[in-house]
Write a protein that holds these residues in place. Sequence first.
Motif, PDB file in Angstrom:
ATOM      1  N   GLY A 126       0.762  -1.362   0.067  1.00 47.38           N
ATOM      2  CA  GLY A 126      -0.054  -0.039  -0.040  1.00 47.38           C
ATOM      3  C   GLY A 126       0.802   1.299  -0.039  1.00 47.38           C
ATOM      4  N   GLY A 127       0.036   2.309   0.040  1.00 50.85           N
ATOM      5  CA  GLY A 127       0.930   3.628  -0.073  1.00 50.85           C
ATOM      6  C   GLY A 127       1.862   3.915   1.064  1.00 50.85           C
ATOM      7  N   SER A 128       1.206   3.648   2.592  1.00 51.29           N
ATOM      8  CA  SER A 128       2.297   4.098   3.534  1.00 51.29           C
ATOM      9  C   SER A 128       3.457   3.310   3.332  1.00 51.29           C
ATOM     10  CB  SER A 128       1.374   3.888   4.940  1.00 51.29           C
ATOM     11  OG  SER A 128       0.167   4.647   4.785  1.00 51.29           O
ATOM     12  N   GLU A 129       3.153   2.001   3.307  1.00 54.44           N
ATOM     13  CA  GLU A 129       4.533   1.236   3.124  1.00 54.44           C
ATOM     14  C   GLU A 129       5.466   1.713   2.134  1.00 54.44           C
ATOM     15  OE1 GLU A 129       3.452  -3.061   2.681  1.00 54.44           O
ATOM     16  OE2 GLU A 129       2.440  -3.088   4.600  1.00 54.44           O
ATOM     17  N   TYR A 160      -0.570  14.899   2.553  1.00 51.01           N
ATOM     18  CA  TYR A 160      -0.759  13.479   3.226  1.00 51.01           C
ATOM     19  C   TYR A 160       0.133  12.481   2.414  1.00 51.01           C
ATOM     20  CZ  TYR A 160      -2.980   9.383   5.012  1.00 51.01           C
ATOM     21  OH  TYR A 160      -3.265   8.085   5.545  1.00 51.01           O
ATOM     22  N   HIS A 161       0.935  11.649   3.426  1.00 56.83           N
ATOM     23  CA  HIS A 161       1.648  10.753   2.619  1.00 56.83           C
ATOM     24  C   HIS A 161       1.687   9.332   3.352  1.00 56.83           C
ATOM     25  CE1 HIS A 161       4.181  13.690   0.396  1.00 56.83           C
ATOM     26  NE2 HIS A 161       4.178  14.151   1.482  1.00 56.83           N
ATOM     27  N   GLY A 162       0.533   9.277   4.059  1.00 59.43           N
ATOM     28  CA  GLY A 162       0.205   7.969   4.599  1.00 59.43           C
ATOM     29  C   GLY A 162       0.044   7.974   6.368  1.00 59.43           C
ATOM     30  N   LEU A 267       9.156  11.534  -4.938  1.00 55.73           N
ATOM     31  CA  LEU A 267       7.793  11.686  -5.226  1.00 55.73           C
ATOM     32  C   LEU A 267       6.855  10.693  -4.835  1.00 55.73           C
ATOM     33  CD1 LEU A 267       8.213  13.239  -8.752  1.00 55.73           C
ATOM     34  CD2 LEU A 267       8.168  14.349  -6.750  1.00 55.73           C
ATOM     35  N   ASP A 268       5.684  11.380  -3.893  1.00 55.79           N
ATOM     36  CA  ASP A 268       4.733  10.397  -3.622  1.00 55.79           C
ATOM     37  C   ASP A 268       3.683  10.594  -4.847  1.00 55.79           C
ATOM     38  OD1 ASP A 268       2.519   9.454  -2.589  1.00 55.79           O
ATOM     39  OD2 ASP A 268       2.638  10.372  -0.793  1.00 55.79           O
ATOM     40  N   GLU A 269       3.621   9.657  -5.648  1.00 55.78           N
ATOM     41  CA  GLU A 269       2.386   9.584  -6.716  1.00 55.78           C
ATOM     42  C   GLU A 269       1.570   8.260  -6.174  1.00 55.78           C
ATOM     43  OE1 GLU A 269       3.218   9.838 -10.817  1.00 55.78           O
ATOM     44  OE2 GLU A 269       4.581  11.592 -10.328  1.00 55.78           O
ATOM     45  N   ALA A 296       0.867   3.414  -5.671  1.00 50.15           N
ATOM     46  CA  ALA A 296      -0.065   2.340  -5.054  1.00 50.15           C
ATOM     47  C   ALA A 296      -1.404   2.056  -5.586  1.00 50.15           C
ATOM     48  CB  ALA A 296      -0.046   2.357  -3.528  1.00 50.15           C
ATOM     49  N   LYS A 297      -2.104   3.130  -5.086  1.00 50.03           N
ATOM     50  CA  LYS A 297      -3.496   2.995  -5.334  1.00 50.03           C
ATOM     51  C   LYS A 297      -4.228   2.362  -6.881  1.00 50.03           C
ATOM     52  CE  LYS A 297      -4.497   6.534  -2.231  1.00 50.03           C
ATOM     53  NZ  LYS A 297      -5.531   6.332  -1.058  1.00 50.03           N
ATOM     54  N   GLY A 298      -3.765   3.216  -7.828  1.00 48.07           N
ATOM     55  CA  GLY A 298      -3.935   2.848  -9.252  1.00 48.07           C
ATOM     56  C   GLY A 298      -3.229   1.874  -9.606  1.00 48.07           C
TER      57      GLY A 298
HETATM   58  C1  LIG Z   1      -0.513  10.862  -1.356  1.00 45.74           C
HETATM   59  C2  LIG Z   1      -0.662   9.751  -0.460  1.00 45.74           C
HETATM   60  N1  LIG Z   1       0.368   8.901  -0.142  1.00 45.74           N
HETATM   61  C3  LIG Z   1       0.081   7.906   0.650  1.00 45.74           C
HETATM   62  C4  LIG Z   1      -0.975   7.394   0.850  1.00 45.74           C
HETATM   63  C5  LIG Z   1      -1.166   6.230   2.080  1.00 45.74           C
HETATM   64  O1  LIG Z   1      -1.543   5.122   1.061  1.00 45.74           O
HETATM   65  P1  LIG Z   1      -2.344   4.138   2.194  1.00 45.74           P
HETATM   66  O2  LIG Z   1      -3.557   4.472   2.510  1.00 45.74           O
HETATM   67  O3  LIG Z   1      -2.297   2.947   0.907  1.00 45.74           O
HETATM   68  O4  LIG Z   1      -1.196   3.580   3.063  1.00 45.74           O
HETATM   69  C6  LIG Z   1      -2.172   8.080   0.422  1.00 45.74           C
HETATM   70  C7  LIG Z   1      -3.485   7.671   0.721  1.00 45.74           C
HETATM   71  O5  LIG Z   1      -4.347   8.192   0.608  1.00 45.74           O
HETATM   72  C8  LIG Z   1      -2.005   9.178  -0.353  1.00 45.74           C
HETATM   73  O6  LIG Z   1      -3.075  10.048  -0.896  1.00 45.74           O
END
Ligand SMILES: Cc1ncc(COP(=O)(O)O)c(C=O)c1O
Length: 468
Positions: A126-129, A160-162, A267-269, A296-298
């Motif tokens: 996931g994104g936070s990881e 927001y990065h997680g 970069l956080d995409e 992550a997401k997409g």
């Molecule tokens: C830009 C961004 N980085 C990181 C995250 C964290 O991702 P996750 O919720 O999958 O841990 C998100 C979640 O919304 C996000 O929008």
Amino acid sequence: MLGYARFDIINSTGMPSGRANRTYALGRMTHILHRQIGPSYPVAASAQGVFIRDAAGKDYIDASGGAAVSCLGHGHPAVLAAMHAQLDTLAYAHTSFFTSAAAEALADDLVTHAPDGIGHVFFVSGGSEAIEAALKLARQYFVEIGQKQRRYLIARRQSYHGITLGALAVGGRPFQREKFAPLLIETHHVSPVYDYRERRIDETSQAYGERLAEELEAKIAALGGDNVMAFVAETVVGATLGAAPAAPGYFRRVREICDRHGILLILDEVMCGMGRTGTLHACEQEGVSPDLMAIAKGLGGGYAPIGALLIREKIFEAVAAGSGAFQHSHTFMGHPLACAAALAVQQVIRRDKLLANVQAQGAHLARRLNERFGNHPFVGDVRGRGLFQAVELVADRGTREPFDPARKLNARVKREAMARGLMVYPMGGTADGTRGDHVLLAPPFIVDAAVVDAIVERLGEAVDAATL
Ligand SMILES: Cc1ncc(COP(=O)(O)O)c(C=O)c1O
């Protein structure tokens, strides 16, 4: 709400617990610690294409892809077929024993289509990881190359990065950080790119971007260029600012500043990447390539939990030539089922030329939003890229005064939209971290003009009702 009754909770001895507003779903008590304790959530029962159906039979247009996740919509037959085939072959094999064909194929695919200089991929769930892995790999890189003094991170406000501790530390949302502040690693925050509120009226977009780059440079100077590890930024800011793109030239200047000081650009995409803005990576439109990039997401489109860290070759080489291992792992990294799902999602996007649809329908969505909200008394700005668009809500268009946060306008819009069979992603704190509201839209890449029109129509009604 939505046909679900609310009851007082009964504890295990059969006595009322005395706590109101706990709910049962469809008459049953929930044992889940939900995101919010109190409101009842409808039960998602099935989903197809752009629709999710709840257990009461009500359909919702998924105009936010959940949280910018469901890029192919729901139940895509090609993705389901790939997942079934993977399950029939190999569901799981721990990565300390084996690699898998699915993970190798996905890594090949991601590197083939990655920004310049990216040569390897680290899989997560996931994104936070992905952000945690980025922060730790950045630190390990500097240890490997003998620059152990580098430890500071610079990130931006209203980001927001997680939610895990490292990701939270770089994030710039005060209310999310507050409770956990004693546990967070030292991070320094600079201004986000927020054209609507923070570009001066006498300033061009380019000059604004230049001013922000100078702010970053000043922060680096204050910390000592040799002490800074990385600068972390979302290429297009999603949940916190509402689809806010960078000023022209900003990221080029940031790249140049980072290079000059030997600082890594992360970069956080996670939200804005993998096609959401009309190009596979949002940074393509900025003309820069990062050192590390979280996606992550997409990537998996919601078919399986998966994220990845894309790694510039010089970082991989430093670890390979040094300790020989990234000191970081998870039990479920490179999960074959998740990798097979993600590979199928990416292949469908290319096969069906969906980035062209993101561009075309993104332009249509922007047009329709501007028509509907361009003169709306409570909408101050419509912005975004591709199928990543947002409207910012204001109490006064002239002064740009936000609504009183006590009104919880963003929550109201969400409720009114859900009542009209529409999923959108509203958020508060837009203006300064506390005040301000916006509504983010991130519909699946498969939408056509009729679906876009329906989204805007229902959103218009929801905003009208919420701002009454
Ligand atoms: C830009 C961004 N980085 C990181 C995250 C964290 O991702 P996750 O919720 O999958 O841990 C998100 C979640 O919304 C996000 O929008």
